[in-house]
Design a protein around this motif. Structure first.
Motif, PDB file in Angstrom:
ATOM      1  N   ARG A  36      80.785 -65.498  18.716  1.00  0.00           N
ATOM      2  CA  ARG A  36      79.753 -65.626  18.264  1.00  0.00           C
ATOM      3  C   ARG A  36      80.106 -66.755  17.152  1.00  0.00           C
ATOM      4  O   ARG A  36      81.356 -67.222  16.575  1.00  0.00           O
ATOM      5  N   TYR A  37      79.227 -67.505  16.884  1.00  0.00           N
ATOM      6  CA  TYR A  37      79.354 -68.681  15.649  1.00  0.00           C
ATOM      7  C   TYR A  37      79.514 -68.201  14.415  1.00  0.00           C
ATOM      8  O   TYR A  37      80.442 -68.779  13.887  1.00  0.00           O
ATOM      9  N   THR A  38      79.147 -67.018  14.115  1.00  0.00           N
ATOM     10  CA  THR A  38      79.355 -66.518  12.711  1.00  0.00           C
ATOM     11  C   THR A  38      80.439 -65.646  12.498  1.00  0.00           C
ATOM     12  O   THR A  38      81.060 -65.515  11.479  1.00  0.00           O
ATOM     13  N   GLU A  39      81.364 -65.696  13.610  1.00  0.00           N
ATOM     14  CA  GLU A  39      82.620 -65.100  13.612  1.00  0.00           C
ATOM     15  C   GLU A  39      83.848 -65.949  13.008  1.00  0.00           C
ATOM     16  O   GLU A  39      84.793 -65.809  12.536  1.00  0.00           O
ATOM     17  N   VAL A  45      79.899 -71.723   8.192  1.00  0.00           N
ATOM     18  CA  VAL A  45      79.785 -72.552   7.103  1.00  0.00           C
ATOM     19  C   VAL A  45      78.779 -73.788   7.064  1.00  0.00           C
ATOM     20  O   VAL A  45      78.141 -74.106   6.568  1.00  0.00           O
ATOM     21  N   LEU A  46      79.403 -74.555   8.336  1.00  0.00           N
ATOM     22  CA  LEU A  46      78.854 -75.758   8.600  1.00  0.00           C
ATOM     23  C   LEU A  46      77.318 -75.694   9.022  1.00  0.00           C
ATOM     24  O   LEU A  46      76.357 -76.364   8.756  1.00  0.00           O
ATOM     25  N   ALA A  47      77.092 -74.506   9.896  1.00  0.00           N
ATOM     26  CA  ALA A  47      75.683 -74.316  10.340  1.00  0.00           C
ATOM     27  C   ALA A  47      74.912 -73.625   9.085  1.00  0.00           C
ATOM     28  O   ALA A  47      73.566 -74.141   9.016  1.00  0.00           O
ATOM     29  N   GLY A  48      75.361 -73.162   8.285  1.00  0.00           N
ATOM     30  CA  GLY A  48      74.869 -72.764   6.884  1.00  0.00           C
ATOM     31  C   GLY A  48      74.253 -73.928   6.249  1.00  0.00           C
ATOM     32  O   GLY A  48      73.078 -73.941   5.622  1.00  0.00           O
ATOM     33  N   LEU A  49      75.444 -74.755   6.102  1.00  0.00           N
ATOM     34  CA  LEU A  49      74.882 -76.081   5.232  1.00  0.00           C
ATOM     35  C   LEU A  49      73.820 -76.800   5.946  1.00  0.00           C
ATOM     36  O   LEU A  49      73.087 -77.414   5.227  1.00  0.00           O
ATOM     37  N   ALA A  50      74.091 -77.297   7.357  1.00  0.00           N
ATOM     38  CA  ALA A  50      73.042 -78.100   7.852  1.00  0.00           C
ATOM     39  C   ALA A  50      71.692 -77.389   7.897  1.00  0.00           C
ATOM     40  O   ALA A  50      70.845 -78.053   7.741  1.00  0.00           O
ATOM     41  N   PHE A  51      71.728 -75.920   7.907  1.00  0.00           N
ATOM     42  CA  PHE A  51      70.338 -75.247   8.006  1.00  0.00           C
ATOM     43  C   PHE A  51      69.762 -75.443   6.719  1.00  0.00           C
ATOM     44  O   PHE A  51      68.543 -75.675   6.528  1.00  0.00           O
ATOM     45  N   ALA A  52      70.537 -75.269   5.518  1.00  0.00           N
ATOM     46  CA  ALA A  52      69.914 -75.309   4.328  1.00  0.00           C
ATOM     47  C   ALA A  52      69.535 -76.792   3.778  1.00  0.00           C
ATOM     48  O   ALA A  52      68.340 -77.126   3.300  1.00  0.00           O
ATOM     49  N   CYS A  53      70.164 -77.741   4.233  1.00  0.00           N
ATOM     50  CA  CYS A  53      69.910 -79.043   3.979  1.00  0.00           C
ATOM     51  C   CYS A  53      68.440 -79.551   4.947  1.00  0.00           C
ATOM     52  O   CYS A  53      67.560 -79.915   4.287  1.00  0.00           O
ATOM     53  N   THR A  54      68.427 -78.925   6.068  1.00  0.00           N
ATOM     54  CA  THR A  54      67.210 -79.288   6.955  1.00  0.00           C
ATOM     55  C   THR A  54      66.090 -78.498   6.219  1.00  0.00           C
ATOM     56  O   THR A  54      65.230 -79.134   6.337  1.00  0.00           O
TER      57      THR A  54
END
Length: 141
Positions: A36-39, A45-54
């Motif tokens: 999984r991506y979260t593993e 971290v990169l997905a979380g930062l991108a989601f937060a910025c978007t």
């Protein structure tokens, strides 16, 4: 807010980025073993930062300069995530097959860029109309 097409582009990019938290990156065919991506912490971290910025850019439609900066940051982070996923693809063991969700950051990057173009065009329109109004006021004085 929702009548602008760039808001929908930001919403689609946020949805694609949020979907990474619920999807598999790679899977072994015929088995339940999945990665999984979260593993893997850098992916998460990169997905979380991108989601937060978007997501913040999605709701910062009043402050266009902030929206442009956050959208640009999200685009850079999504590009970094896509490159990291490409590197991870080549480091995977042979039995894993990469899922089609691995292109979600690339698609979200395209939507972020299209949204940024729309926001920037709106900002230029507002600035030019403000300049015209101020020039007209100066003539009337």
């Amino acid at each position: 807010m929702w009548q602008r097409v760039q808001t929908l582009y930001f919403a689609i990019a946020a949805g694609l980025t949020a979907a990474l938290f619920f999807c598999d990156f790679a899977r072994v065919p015929g088995a339940e073993d999945a990665m999984r991506y979260t593993e893997y912490l850098p992916y998460a971290v990169l997905a979380g930062l991108a989601f937060a910025c978007t997501l913040v850019a999605l709701f910062a439609w009043v402050r266009r300069s902030l929206q442009i900066r956050l959208g640009g940051a999200a685009a850079v982070i999504l590009l970094a995530l896509q490159i990291w996923l490409a590197v991870g693809y080549f480091k995977l063991p042979q039995e894993y097959v990469v899922r089609w969700t691995a292109v979600f950051p690339l698609i979200a990057l395209i939507f972020d860029i299209m949204a940024l173009r729309g926001v920037y065009a709106d900002e230029l329109l507002v600035r030019s109309s403000s300049r015209l109004r101020s020039a007209k006021r100066k003539q009337n004085k």
